[in-house]
Design a protein around this motif. Structure first.
Motif, PDB file in Angstrom:
ATOM      1  N   GLU A  39       0.827  -1.204   0.000  1.00 16.34           N
ATOM      2  CA  GLU A  39       0.000   0.000   0.000  1.00 16.34           C
ATOM      3  C   GLU A  39       0.865   1.259   0.000  1.00 16.34           C
ATOM      4  N   THR A  40       0.367   2.266  -0.667  1.00 12.10           N
ATOM      5  CA  THR A  40       0.992   3.583  -0.673  1.00 12.10           C
ATOM      6  C   THR A  40      -0.048   4.594  -0.205  1.00 12.10           C
ATOM      7  N   LEU A  41       0.404   5.803   0.094  1.00 15.61           N
ATOM      8  CA  LEU A  41      -0.542   6.848   0.492  1.00 15.61           C
ATOM      9  C   LEU A  41      -1.549   7.089  -0.629  1.00 15.61           C
ATOM     10  N   TYR A  42      -1.073   6.977  -1.872  1.00 14.85           N
ATOM     11  CA  TYR A  42      -1.951   7.151  -3.025  1.00 14.85           C
ATOM     12  C   TYR A  42      -3.052   6.091  -3.046  1.00 14.85           C
ATOM     13  N   SER A  43      -2.661   4.841  -2.862  1.00 17.84           N
ATOM     14  CA  SER A  43      -3.668   3.767  -2.934  1.00 17.84           C
ATOM     15  C   SER A  43      -4.659   3.846  -1.776  1.00 17.84           C
ATOM     16  N   ILE A  44      -4.183   4.266  -0.604  1.00 19.14           N
ATOM     17  CA  ILE A  44      -5.077   4.410   0.548  1.00 19.14           C
ATOM     18  C   ILE A  44      -6.054   5.570   0.322  1.00 19.14           C
ATOM     19  N   ALA A  45      -5.527   6.698  -0.184  1.00 23.81           N
ATOM     20  CA  ALA A  45      -6.399   7.841  -0.461  1.00 23.81           C
ATOM     21  C   ALA A  45      -7.447   7.481  -1.506  1.00 23.81           C
ATOM     22  N   ARG A  46      -7.043   6.718  -2.524  1.00 21.24           N
ATOM     23  CA  ARG A  46      -7.996   6.285  -3.554  1.00 21.24           C
ATOM     24  C   ARG A  46      -9.028   5.325  -2.986  1.00 21.24           C
ATOM     25  N   GLN A  47      -8.576   4.444  -2.103  1.00 19.62           N
ATOM     26  CA  GLN A  47      -9.482   3.460  -1.514  1.00 19.62           C
ATOM     27  C   GLN A  47     -10.643   4.135  -0.789  1.00 19.62           C
ATOM     28  N   TYR A  48     -10.321   5.225  -0.071  1.00 19.70           N
ATOM     29  CA  TYR A  48     -11.357   5.921   0.703  1.00 19.70           C
ATOM     30  C   TYR A  48     -11.885   7.162  -0.032  1.00 19.70           C
ATOM     31  N   GLU A  49     -11.299   7.437  -1.215  1.00 19.67           N
ATOM     32  CA  GLU A  49     -11.657   8.645  -1.974  1.00 19.67           C
ATOM     33  C   GLU A  49     -11.590   9.878  -1.071  1.00 19.67           C
ATOM     34  N   ILE A  50     -10.448  10.018  -0.432  1.00 22.98           N
ATOM     35  CA  ILE A  50     -10.250  11.088   0.541  1.00 22.98           C
ATOM     36  C   ILE A  50      -9.028  11.911   0.131  1.00 22.98           C
ATOM     37  N   PRO A  51      -9.063  13.230   0.249  1.00 22.00           N
ATOM     38  CA  PRO A  51      -7.910  14.039  -0.134  1.00 22.00           C
ATOM     39  C   PRO A  51      -6.640  13.664   0.631  1.00 22.00           C
ATOM     40  N   GLU A 109      -9.686  10.838  -7.983  1.00 24.11           N
ATOM     41  CA  GLU A 109      -8.386  10.257  -8.336  1.00 24.11           C
ATOM     42  C   GLU A 109      -7.453  11.325  -8.890  1.00 24.11           C
ATOM     43  N   GLU A 110      -8.001  12.216  -9.717  1.00 24.11           N
ATOM     44  CA  GLU A 110      -7.190  13.284 -10.312  1.00 24.11           C
ATOM     45  C   GLU A 110      -6.626  14.212  -9.240  1.00 24.11           C
ATOM     46  N   LYS A 111      -7.470  14.574  -8.269  1.00 28.44           N
ATOM     47  CA  LYS A 111      -7.042  15.477  -7.203  1.00 28.44           C
ATOM     48  C   LYS A 111      -5.996  14.822  -6.313  1.00 28.44           C
ATOM     49  N   ILE A 112      -6.193  13.543  -6.012  1.00 26.58           N
ATOM     50  CA  ILE A 112      -5.235  12.808  -5.173  1.00 26.58           C
ATOM     51  C   ILE A 112      -3.862  12.779  -5.831  1.00 26.58           C
ATOM     52  N   HIS A 113      -3.837  12.476  -7.122  1.00 28.34           N
ATOM     53  CA  HIS A 113      -2.568  12.428  -7.846  1.00 28.34           C
ATOM     54  C   HIS A 113      -1.921  13.811  -7.897  1.00 28.34           C
ATOM     55  N   GLU A 114      -2.728  14.837  -8.097  1.00 26.56           N
ATOM     56  CA  GLU A 114      -2.214  16.209  -8.150  1.00 26.56           C
ATOM     57  C   GLU A 114      -1.580  16.606  -6.821  1.00 26.56           C
TER      58      GLU A 114
END
Length: 615
Positions: free
Chosen positions: A112-124, A158-163
């Motif tokens: 897991e990465t911070l990116y995958s966790i943020a995507r999992q919960y759709e959280i900034p 997803e776009e915002k998380i990556h940004e």
């Protein structure tokens, strides 16, 4: 005094004395386990005001940003240590929120990465960082507990998380020396990333704590070799920038047959430099241009050459490059110097090949573009330690001196250089001399034990900061003095230095002589040499300030290539050594139709008799 000047003066005074005038940054990053604010310096800000605003000290700012010893520069990012708050205070708000059952708990699992966790919960990402102030986004550990704010779930695209992650990586890269950070994109592979950043897959793995190809995940934040960026450009005063390409190019295998020009007509030279980036002036490349002008002036005065120079601002903009190449005046060029960055080169190289013209890359180490038209002034990275052979003989005892903080890039270079040669490790722990030790015990900072032998020693210091380097060099010099005083024996040793030390502002350079430091550098200019003194005087008269290494490099470029257009260019400048100031250049071509690259690194020896010799 006019009203306008009065208000300007008052504004500066408020910036100096009013800590409240500083707009405190909200961007926080982790570097080697320490939290820092990333602050973009504004015009008029002072160390005093910054220290007050961030609840730290001026000394702490200087320790964490050695380049500040030369003064604050507007537009440069600096790192400011986050003041440690009492645990009860720092955790109070989160504890109250947790008690209100506003959080879920997530435990990090393998991969897991911070990116995958943020995507999992759709959280900034920013929300996770705010609620978990102790986590390092680039280094999550297995089983680590994260608080997930329930009200924020579903509010991060997803776009915002990556940004957000990309912005974090950019901020982190802007204040670190050695490595930069990169957010892995979909489709990236170990092979493609290694090729893109000009290193091997093994080196990429070592940079990232043994990361394996199968473990590479989209959204992961990884370390990559340092790229040329705004913060490096502002601080680069003793080393040349290294600017690997972002996209590999398809090299053309054109054979170029250069022709010398007649000195009866003006030589048409085009100089392409990023004088501005996003509307902001870049003083480094202005100084390069000024040094180039002094070189042209010398050639006109002493050689009688007639030179027609056109200067183009590339602005680090591909559209600007395209417009320059289409410009009628540019298309009459006979010699092209620049552009600086590899991603700007491809279209200009294609034009140079079409017209059978030499093109000079004056600063960057080019990783992907290959052309018989291209000359690289930066030395070949693979030959950096070619002159270190006699430092690693069988009789040498090599000791790597570590501290708690290591320069990872330098460590990789050294381990590659040593290969199978055995070496020792020593962990240096600093303790203030005023702190007494028990009778019969050695002081922790005393390096006498590693120097007190009959060996011919080579010491390599792995520390990545000015304070530790200074302390270790001083400890070696002290141990040397103590041994001489006690036994009249002269300890045998030298120190292989890291060229980054030349950036340090607060090291007494006399310590280099006392510890017999040897540097391998892309450039050398000793200000007390006759040639440098003469150049400095001419530059001071012309431009009102002392030159940087960018100005020296500009002068060298003019003296080698403009002069070379009248003769040596027909022989590709090979089989000749050029030394316009102090740095030596020798251009070679490893393979037919490939780049002509400077093969000479400067070996700079600081001798115990307080002389410097150059090899």
């Amino acid at each position: 005094m006019t009203i306008q000047r009065l208000f300007t003066t008052l504004a500066l005074l408020f910036a100096v004395w009013g800590g409240w005038a500083i707009e405190k940054s909200t961007t926080i990053v982790y570097i080697n386990g320490t939290k820092y604010y990333i602050h973009a310096v504004q015009q008029g800000e002072t160390l005093y005001a910054l220290a007050k605003s961030y609840e730290t000290t001026e000394q702490a700012l200087l320790e964490h940003n050695p380049s500040l010893a030369a003064g604050l520069k507007a537009g440069v990012n600096i790192k400011i240590p986050v003041a440690t708050a009492p645990k009860a205070e720092s955790g109070g708000v989160l504890k109250k929120l947790k008690n209100k059952k506003t959080f879920s708990t997530h435990y990090v699992v393998k991969g897991e990465t911070l990116y995958s966790i943020a995507r999992q919960y759709e959280i900034p990402v920013q929300t996770i960082l705010e609620d978990n102030p102790e986590i390092d986004p680039s280094l999550l550990s297995l089983g680590q507990k994260l608080l997930i704010r329930r009200k924020a779930i579903g509010k991060g695209s997803e776009e915002k998380i990556h940004e957000e992650l990309t912005e974090y990586a950019e901020q982190l890269s802007s204040v670190t020396e050695g490595d930069d950070y990169y957010v892995v994109q979909k489709g990236d592979t170990f092979y493609s990333l290694a090729k893109r950043f000009g290193i091997s897959e093994e080196e990429l793995s070592k940079l990232n704590n043994g990361l394996q190809p199968q473990d590479l995940k989209a959204g992961a934040m990884i370390r990559i070799p340092a790229q040329q960026s705004a913060h490096q450009e502002a601080e680069a005063t003793t080393t040349e920038p290294n600017v690997p390409s972002m996209e590999p190019s398809k090299p053309e295998q054109n054979v170029i047959d250069f022709r010398a020009v007649c000195n009866c007509d003006p030589l048409k030279v085009s100089l392409l430099l990023p004088l501005t980036t996003k509307g902001k002036a870049n003083s480094n490349y202005l100084e390069f241009y000024q040094g180039f002008l002094l070189g042209l002036d010398s050639l006109k005065t002493k050689q009688g050459y007639s030179i027609d120079l056109d200067l183009y601002d590339t602005k680090r903009d591909p559209d600007e490059i395209h417009a320059i190449v289409q410009d009628d005046r540019f298309r009459r060029s006979q010699l092209i110097v620049g552009p600086v960055y590899e991603e700007e080169l491809e279209e200009v190289v294609a034009f140079a090949e079409e017209k059978q013209l030499p093109i000079v890359s004056p600063l960057a180490s080019i990783a992907h573009i290959q052309s018989d038209a291209l000359f690289l002034m930066a030395p070949d990275p693979t030959k950096k330690y070619a002159k270190a052979t006699n430092m690693l003989g069988e009789e040498k005892q090599v000791t790597l001196i570590y501290t708690e903080s290591t320069d990872k890039e330098f460590e990789q270079e050294i381990l590659h250089l040593l290969g199978d040669k055995p070496y020792k490790k020593h962990l240096y722990k600093y303790q203030h001399p005023s702190i007494k030790v028990k009778e019969g015990e050695l002081h922790p900072s005393d390096l006498t034990p590693i120097l007190d032998n009959e060996q011919d020693n080579l010491y390599i210091i792995m520390a990545d900061n000015e304070i530790d380097v200074d302390r270790i060099l001083a400890a070696l010099a002290s141990a040397d003095t103590n041994l001489r005083a006690r036994s009249l024996r002269t300890p045998k040793y030298s120190v292989l230095g890291n060229s980054r030390w030349n950036r340090y502002q607060n090291i007494d350079r006399s310590i280099f002589f006392k510890t017999r430091v040897v540097f391998f550098s892309t450039y050398h200019a000793k200000r007390d040499s006759e040639r440098i003194i003469a150049f400095d005087r001419a530059y001071l008269r012309a431009f009102g300030s002392l030159p940087s290494l960018y100005a020296y490099r500009g002068y060298d470029a003019a003296m080698i290539f403009v002069a070379g257009m009248y003769n040596d260019i027909e022989y590709d400048l090979e089989d000749r050594r050029y030394t316009p100031l102090q740095t030596i250049y020798r251009f070679t071509q490893q393979e037919e139709h490939k780049n002509h690259q400077n093969s000479d690194w400067m070996r700079v020896n600081y001798n115990s008799d307080f002389t410097i010799t150059i090899e």
